[in-house]
Design an enzyme around this catalytic site. Structure first.
Site, PDB file in Angstrom:
ATOM      1  N   LYS A 169       0.839  -1.214   0.000  1.00 45.25           N
ATOM      2  CA  LYS A 169       0.000   0.000   0.000  1.00 45.25           C
ATOM      3  C   LYS A 169       0.867   1.255   0.000  1.00 45.25           C
ATOM      4  CE  LYS A 169      -3.731   2.504   0.038  1.00 45.25           C
ATOM      5  NZ  LYS A 169      -3.669   3.687   0.778  1.00 45.25           N
ATOM      6  N   GLU A 176       0.505   6.757  -6.621  1.00 44.10           N
ATOM      7  CA  GLU A 176      -0.589   7.754  -6.618  1.00 44.10           C
ATOM      8  C   GLU A 176      -0.020   9.178  -6.686  1.00 44.10           C
ATOM      9  OE1 GLU A 176      -3.796   6.826  -3.697  1.00 44.10           O
ATOM     10  OE2 GLU A 176      -3.186   8.704  -2.786  1.00 44.10           O
TER      11      GLU A 176
END
Ligand SMILES: NC(=O)C1=CN([C@@H]2O[C@H](COP(=O)(O)OP(=O)(O)OC[C@H]3O[C@@H](n4cnc5c(N)ncnc54)[C@H](O)[C@@H]3O)[C@@H](O)[C@H]2O)C=CC1
Ligand SMILES: O=C(CO)[C@H](O)[C@H](O)COP(=O)(O)O
Length: 299
Positions: A169, A176
Protein backbone atom coordinates in the site's frame (compact mmCIF):
# COMPACT_ATOMS: atom_id res chain seq x y z
CA UNK A 1 -19.49 -14.02 12.25
CA UNK A 2 -19.17 -10.89 14.35
CA UNK A 3 -16.69 -8.09 13.66
CA UNK A 4 -15.53 -5.38 16.03
CA UNK A 5 -14.59 -2.11 14.32
CA UNK A 6 -12.54 0.59 16.06
CA UNK A 7 -12.24 3.94 14.25
CA UNK A 8 -15.46 5.07 12.60
CA UNK A 9 -14.35 7.98 10.43
CA UNK A 10 -14.53 8.28 6.64
CA UNK A 11 -13.17 4.78 6.09
CA UNK A 12 -14.24 2.88 9.21
CA UNK A 13 -17.87 3.77 8.69
CA UNK A 14 -17.71 2.21 5.23
CA UNK A 15 -16.23 -0.97 6.69
CA UNK A 16 -19.15 -1.05 9.16
CA UNK A 17 -21.78 -0.46 6.46
CA UNK A 18 -20.42 -3.02 4.02
CA UNK A 19 -19.93 -5.70 6.66
CA UNK A 20 -23.44 -5.14 8.04
CA UNK A 21 -24.81 -5.27 4.50
CA UNK A 22 -23.18 -8.69 4.10
CA UNK A 23 -25.05 -9.95 7.17
CA UNK A 24 -22.22 -9.84 9.72
CA UNK A 25 -22.90 -8.35 13.16
CA UNK A 26 -20.74 -5.37 14.07
CA UNK A 27 -19.66 -3.94 17.41
CA UNK A 28 -18.40 -0.38 16.92
CA UNK A 29 -16.18 1.92 18.96
CA UNK A 30 -14.61 5.32 18.38
CA UNK A 31 -13.34 8.02 20.73
CA UNK A 32 -15.93 10.27 19.11
CA UNK A 33 -19.40 9.44 20.49
CA UNK A 34 -21.08 10.94 17.43
CA UNK A 35 -19.24 8.52 15.16
CA UNK A 36 -20.40 5.65 17.39
CA UNK A 37 -23.98 6.93 17.15
CA UNK A 38 -23.73 7.00 13.33
CA UNK A 39 -22.54 3.38 13.32
CA UNK A 40 -25.38 2.46 15.68
CA UNK A 41 -27.90 4.11 13.33
CA UNK A 42 -26.51 1.91 10.57
CA UNK A 43 -27.19 -1.18 12.70
CA UNK A 44 -23.96 -1.74 14.65
CA UNK A 45 -23.89 -2.46 18.39
CA UNK A 46 -22.36 0.64 19.98
CA UNK A 47 -19.58 0.43 22.59
CA UNK A 48 -18.59 3.35 24.81
CA UNK A 49 -15.07 2.20 25.73
CA UNK A 50 -12.57 -0.45 24.72
CA UNK A 51 -13.54 -2.45 27.83
CA UNK A 52 -17.18 -2.30 26.80
CA UNK A 53 -16.18 -3.13 23.19
CA UNK A 54 -14.35 -6.34 24.14
CA UNK A 55 -17.16 -7.34 26.53
CA UNK A 56 -19.61 -7.15 23.64
CA UNK A 57 -17.45 -9.29 21.38
CA UNK A 58 -17.78 -13.07 21.66
CA UNK A 59 -15.10 -15.41 22.97
CA UNK A 60 -13.27 -15.42 19.62
CA UNK A 61 -12.52 -11.86 18.60
CA UNK A 62 -12.22 -10.45 15.07
CA UNK A 63 -11.29 -6.78 15.23
CA UNK A 64 -10.76 -4.23 12.44
CA UNK A 65 -8.81 -1.07 13.30
CA UNK A 66 -9.46 1.95 11.08
CA UNK A 67 -7.82 4.69 13.15
CA UNK A 68 -5.16 7.16 11.97
CA UNK A 69 -1.72 5.61 11.48
CA UNK A 70 0.82 6.00 14.29
CA UNK A 71 0.06 6.58 17.96
CA UNK A 72 -3.65 5.82 17.71
CA UNK A 73 -2.87 2.27 16.55
CA UNK A 74 -0.36 1.68 19.37
CA UNK A 75 -2.70 3.18 21.97
CA UNK A 76 -5.60 1.02 20.81
CA UNK A 77 -3.51 -2.15 20.74
CA UNK A 78 -2.19 -1.43 24.20
CA UNK A 79 -5.73 -1.28 25.55
CA UNK A 80 -6.84 -4.35 23.63
CA UNK A 81 -3.81 -6.49 24.48
CA UNK A 82 -5.03 -7.87 27.82
CA UNK A 83 -8.24 -9.10 26.16
CA UNK A 84 -6.64 -10.92 23.21
CA UNK A 85 -5.26 -14.40 22.72
CA UNK A 86 -3.75 -16.44 19.89
CA UNK A 87 -7.14 -17.45 18.41
CA UNK A 88 -8.14 -13.84 17.90
CA UNK A 89 -7.44 -11.75 14.79
CA UNK A 90 -6.74 -8.03 14.58
CA UNK A 91 -6.75 -6.29 11.19
CA UNK A 92 -5.12 -2.88 10.79
CA UNK A 93 -6.83 -1.39 7.72
CA UNK A 94 -5.13 2.02 7.99
CA UNK A 95 -2.05 3.41 6.28
CA UNK A 96 0.43 2.22 8.91
CA UNK A 97 4.16 2.22 8.27
CA UNK A 98 5.12 -1.38 7.48
CA UNK A 99 7.97 -1.49 10.01
CA UNK A 100 5.55 -0.43 12.76
CA UNK A 101 3.30 -3.23 11.56
CA UNK A 102 6.04 -5.86 11.82
CA UNK A 103 6.79 -4.68 15.39
CA UNK A 104 3.08 -4.76 16.32
CA UNK A 105 2.55 -8.19 14.77
CA UNK A 106 5.41 -9.55 16.87
CA UNK A 107 4.05 -8.21 20.15
CA UNK A 108 0.30 -8.61 19.59
CA UNK A 109 -1.13 -11.66 21.39
CA UNK A 110 -3.60 -12.14 18.51
CA UNK A 111 -2.86 -12.93 14.87
CA UNK A 112 -2.18 -9.58 13.22
CA UNK A 113 -3.15 -8.78 9.63
CA UNK A 114 -1.96 -5.62 7.92
CA UNK A 115 -4.44 -4.49 5.33
CA UNK A 116 -3.55 -1.75 2.87
CA UNK A 117 -6.85 -0.24 1.84
CA UNK A 118 -7.35 1.64 -1.42
CA UNK A 119 -10.40 3.26 -2.93
CA UNK A 120 -11.12 6.09 -0.49
CA UNK A 121 -14.65 7.10 0.44
CA UNK A 122 -15.79 6.08 -3.07
CA UNK A 123 -15.32 2.53 -1.78
CA UNK A 124 -18.65 2.92 -0.01
CA UNK A 125 -20.42 1.83 -3.18
CA UNK A 126 -17.69 0.03 -5.07
CA UNK A 127 -15.82 -1.69 -2.26
CA UNK A 128 -12.11 -1.36 -1.64
CA UNK A 129 -8.95 -2.92 -3.00
CA UNK A 130 -7.26 -4.68 -0.05
CA UNK A 131 -3.58 -5.68 0.13
CA UNK A 132 -3.15 -8.00 3.09
CA UNK A 133 -0.13 -9.31 4.96
CA UNK A 134 0.13 -11.72 7.87
CA UNK A 135 -0.65 -15.33 8.83
CA UNK A 136 -2.44 -17.31 6.14
CA UNK A 137 -4.93 -18.95 8.55
CA UNK A 138 -6.06 -15.54 9.78
CA UNK A 139 -6.48 -14.28 6.21
CA UNK A 140 -8.55 -17.38 5.36
CA UNK A 141 -10.63 -16.95 8.49
CA UNK A 142 -11.43 -13.32 7.68
CA UNK A 143 -12.14 -14.01 4.00
CA UNK A 144 -15.93 -13.36 4.28
CA UNK A 145 -15.17 -9.98 5.85
CA UNK A 146 -12.63 -9.13 3.15
CA UNK A 147 -15.15 -10.20 0.46
CA UNK A 148 -17.63 -7.73 1.95
CA UNK A 149 -15.24 -4.79 2.44
CA UNK A 150 -13.47 -5.24 -0.90
CA UNK A 151 -15.03 -5.01 -4.35
CA UNK A 152 -15.59 -8.75 -3.97
CA UNK A 153 -13.35 -11.83 -3.91
CA UNK A 154 -11.07 -10.31 -6.58
CA UNK A 155 -10.64 -7.12 -4.56
CA UNK A 156 -8.40 -8.62 -1.89
CA UNK A 157 -5.28 -10.74 -1.87
CA UNK A 158 -2.75 -11.96 0.67
CA UNK A 159 0.56 -10.40 -0.28
CA UNK A 160 2.79 -12.37 2.11
CA UNK A 161 4.02 -12.18 5.72
CA UNK A 162 3.39 -9.40 8.23
CA UNK A 163 4.18 -5.98 6.86
CA UNK A 164 3.79 -6.94 3.20
CA UNK A 165 0.23 -5.58 2.93
CA UNK A 166 1.20 -2.16 4.27
CA UNK A 167 4.39 -2.26 2.21
CA UNK A 168 2.42 -2.76 -1.02
CA UNK A 169 0.00 0.00 0.00
CA UNK A 170 2.92 2.34 0.71
CA UNK A 171 4.22 1.79 -2.81
CA UNK A 172 0.67 2.17 -4.19
CA UNK A 173 0.56 5.61 -2.59
CA UNK A 174 3.93 6.51 -4.10
CA UNK A 175 2.47 5.66 -7.50
CA UNK A 176 -0.59 7.75 -6.62
CA UNK A 177 1.66 10.76 -5.91
CA UNK A 178 3.47 10.36 -9.24
CA UNK A 179 0.27 9.96 -11.25
CA UNK A 180 -1.23 13.04 -9.62
CA UNK A 181 1.94 14.94 -10.45
CA UNK A 182 1.83 13.80 -14.09
CA UNK A 183 -1.83 14.80 -14.55
CA UNK A 184 -1.10 18.04 -12.71
CA UNK A 185 1.76 18.96 -15.01
CA UNK A 186 -0.20 18.13 -18.16
CA UNK A 187 -3.24 20.14 -17.11
CA UNK A 188 -1.02 23.03 -15.96
CA UNK A 189 0.49 23.23 -19.42
CA UNK A 190 -2.97 23.12 -20.98
CA UNK A 191 -4.22 25.80 -18.57
CA UNK A 192 -1.24 28.10 -19.19
CA UNK A 193 -0.63 27.18 -22.82
CA UNK A 194 -1.64 28.46 -26.25
CA UNK A 195 -5.33 27.64 -26.33
CA UNK A 196 -8.26 28.65 -24.20
CA UNK A 197 -9.36 25.16 -23.24
CA UNK A 198 -12.25 23.71 -21.31
CA UNK A 199 -10.30 21.30 -19.11
CA UNK A 200 -13.39 19.35 -18.08
CA UNK A 201 -13.94 18.60 -21.78
CA UNK A 202 -10.29 17.59 -22.18
CA UNK A 203 -10.47 15.25 -19.19
CA UNK A 204 -13.76 13.86 -20.41
CA UNK A 205 -12.50 13.07 -23.90
CA UNK A 206 -9.32 11.55 -22.43
CA UNK A 207 -11.46 9.39 -20.16
CA UNK A 208 -13.24 8.02 -23.20
CA UNK A 209 -10.77 5.64 -24.73
CA UNK A 210 -7.48 7.53 -24.31
CA UNK A 211 -4.33 5.68 -23.22
CA UNK A 212 -4.18 7.80 -20.05
CA UNK A 213 -7.79 7.25 -18.88
CA UNK A 214 -8.06 6.35 -15.19
CA UNK A 215 -10.04 6.95 -11.99
CA UNK A 216 -7.68 9.77 -11.04
CA UNK A 217 -8.43 11.33 -14.43
CA UNK A 218 -12.16 10.96 -13.74
CA UNK A 219 -11.50 12.85 -10.50
CA UNK A 220 -9.70 15.54 -12.54
CA UNK A 221 -12.81 15.79 -14.72
CA UNK A 222 -14.98 16.11 -11.59
CA UNK A 223 -12.63 18.78 -10.18
CA UNK A 224 -12.81 20.91 -13.33
CA UNK A 225 -16.58 20.46 -13.53
CA UNK A 226 -17.05 21.57 -9.91
CA UNK A 227 -14.30 24.21 -9.64
CA UNK A 228 -13.90 25.44 -13.23
CA UNK A 229 -10.96 25.12 -15.61
CA UNK A 230 -8.93 27.56 -13.44
CA UNK A 231 -9.74 25.55 -10.27
CA UNK A 232 -11.35 28.65 -8.74
CA UNK A 233 -10.12 29.36 -5.23
CA UNK A 234 -8.47 25.97 -4.60
CA UNK A 235 -5.19 26.71 -2.74
CA UNK A 236 -1.78 25.51 -3.98
CA UNK A 237 -0.58 24.12 -0.66
CA UNK A 238 -0.61 20.30 -0.70
CA UNK A 239 -0.99 18.42 2.58
CA UNK A 240 -0.29 14.75 3.33
CA UNK A 241 3.04 13.21 2.46
CA UNK A 242 3.78 10.48 4.99
CA UNK A 243 3.29 7.47 2.72
CA UNK A 244 5.25 9.17 -0.08
CA UNK A 245 8.09 9.92 2.32
CA UNK A 246 8.24 6.27 3.39
CA UNK A 247 8.23 5.15 -0.26
CA UNK A 248 11.11 7.44 -1.18
CA UNK A 249 13.07 6.41 1.93
CA UNK A 250 12.58 2.76 1.02
CA UNK A 251 13.72 3.46 -2.55
CA UNK A 252 16.94 4.95 -1.16
CA UNK A 253 17.49 2.00 1.17
CA UNK A 254 16.91 -0.51 -1.61
CA UNK A 255 18.91 1.61 -4.10
CA UNK A 256 15.92 1.68 -6.44
CA UNK A 257 15.63 5.06 -8.20
CA UNK A 258 12.23 6.69 -7.77
CA UNK A 259 12.68 10.08 -9.46
CA UNK A 260 9.01 10.63 -10.29
CA UNK A 261 7.75 9.80 -6.81
CA UNK A 262 10.49 11.91 -5.24
CA UNK A 263 9.62 14.86 -7.49
CA UNK A 264 5.94 14.58 -6.63
CA UNK A 265 6.79 14.49 -2.92
CA UNK A 266 9.17 17.42 -3.30
CA UNK A 267 6.40 19.42 -4.99
CA UNK A 268 4.24 18.86 -1.93
CA UNK A 269 6.91 20.00 0.47
CA UNK A 270 7.71 22.95 -1.79
CA UNK A 271 4.08 24.02 -1.83
CA UNK A 272 4.14 24.60 1.93
CA UNK A 273 6.61 27.49 2.05
CA UNK A 274 4.48 30.39 3.32
CA UNK A 275 6.98 32.97 2.23
CA UNK A 276 7.84 31.64 -1.25
CA UNK A 277 10.57 29.11 -1.95
CA UNK A 278 13.97 30.24 -0.62
CA UNK A 279 15.74 28.35 -3.40
CA UNK A 280 13.75 30.22 -6.08
CA UNK A 281 14.49 33.56 -4.43
CA UNK A 282 18.18 32.68 -4.28
CA UNK A 283 18.08 31.67 -7.96
CA UNK A 284 16.74 35.13 -8.81
CA UNK A 285 19.58 36.77 -6.87
CA UNK A 286 22.20 34.46 -8.43
CA UNK A 287 20.94 35.23 -11.96
CA UNK A 288 21.69 38.85 -11.09
CA UNK A 289 25.11 37.81 -9.74
CA UNK A 290 26.27 35.96 -12.81
CA UNK A 291 24.30 37.73 -15.54
CA UNK A 292 23.05 41.04 -14.15
CA UNK A 293 19.50 39.84 -14.89
CA UNK A 294 16.96 41.99 -13.12
CA UNK A 295 15.99 40.72 -9.63
CA UNK A 296 12.21 40.54 -9.22
CA UNK A 297 11.40 42.08 -5.81
CA UNK A 298 8.48 41.40 -3.46
CA UNK A 299 5.63 43.90 -3.39
N1 LIG B 1 -9.41 8.70 3.69
C1 LIG B 1 -8.83 7.94 2.76
O1 LIG B 1 -8.94 8.17 1.56
C2 LIG B 1 -8.04 6.74 3.17
C3 LIG B 1 -7.58 6.55 4.46
N2 LIG B 1 -6.85 5.45 4.78
C4 LIG B 1 -6.35 5.23 6.13
O2 LIG B 1 -7.40 4.75 6.94
C5 LIG B 1 -7.23 5.20 8.30
C6 LIG B 1 -8.46 6.00 8.72
O3 LIG B 1 -8.61 7.06 7.81
P1 LIG B 1 -9.93 7.95 7.76
O4 LIG B 1 -11.14 7.13 8.02
O5 LIG B 1 -9.83 8.73 6.51
O6 LIG B 1 -9.67 8.92 9.01
P2 LIG B 1 -10.76 9.79 9.80
O7 LIG B 1 -9.98 10.89 10.44
O8 LIG B 1 -11.91 10.13 8.94
O9 LIG B 1 -11.27 8.77 10.92
C7 LIG B 1 -10.47 8.31 11.96
C8 LIG B 1 -11.38 7.93 13.12
O10 LIG B 1 -10.60 7.30 14.12
C9 LIG B 1 -11.03 7.80 15.39
N3 LIG B 1 -9.95 7.60 16.33
C10 LIG B 1 -8.77 8.25 16.40
N4 LIG B 1 -8.01 7.75 17.39
C11 LIG B 1 -8.75 6.76 17.96
C12 LIG B 1 -8.51 5.87 19.04
N5 LIG B 1 -7.36 5.88 19.72
N6 LIG B 1 -9.49 5.00 19.38
C13 LIG B 1 -10.65 4.98 18.68
N7 LIG B 1 -10.94 5.79 17.66
C14 LIG B 1 -9.99 6.67 17.32
C15 LIG B 1 -11.38 9.24 15.13
O11 LIG B 1 -12.25 9.75 16.14
C16 LIG B 1 -12.05 9.15 13.77
O12 LIG B 1 -13.44 8.91 13.86
C17 LIG B 1 -5.94 6.03 8.28
O13 LIG B 1 -4.84 5.21 8.60
C18 LIG B 1 -5.84 6.48 6.83
O14 LIG B 1 -4.52 6.80 6.45
C19 LIG B 1 -6.55 4.48 3.86
C20 LIG B 1 -6.98 4.61 2.58
C21 LIG B 1 -7.73 5.75 2.11
O1 LIG C 1 -4.17 6.19 1.16
C1 LIG C 1 -4.86 7.07 0.68
C2 LIG C 1 -5.35 7.00 -0.70
O2 LIG C 1 -4.87 5.87 -1.36
C3 LIG C 1 -5.20 8.23 1.55
O3 LIG C 1 -6.12 9.10 0.96
C4 LIG C 1 -3.94 8.94 1.96
O4 LIG C 1 -4.28 9.94 2.91
C5 LIG C 1 -3.22 9.53 0.76
O5 LIG C 1 -1.93 9.98 1.11
P1 LIG C 1 -1.61 11.54 1.35
O6 LIG C 1 -2.53 11.99 2.50
O7 LIG C 1 -0.16 11.60 1.68
O8 LIG C 1 -1.97 12.27 0.06
Amino acid sequence: MQLGVIGLGRMGQIVVDRVLEAGTDVVAFDLDAEAVATAADAGAEPADSIADFVDRLGETKRIWLMVPAGEAVDATLEELEAHLDADDVVVDGGNSYFEDTVRRAESCPAAYLDCGTSGGPAGADLGFSLMIGGPEWAYDELEPVFDAVATGPDGHERMGPSGSGHYVKMVHNGVEYALMQAYGEGFELLAEGRYDLDLEAVASVWNNGAVIRSWLLELCEEAFREEGSDLGDVADRIEGGSTGTWTVREGLEQEVPLPLIYTALGERFGSRADDGRFSRRLANRLRYGFGRHEVPRRE
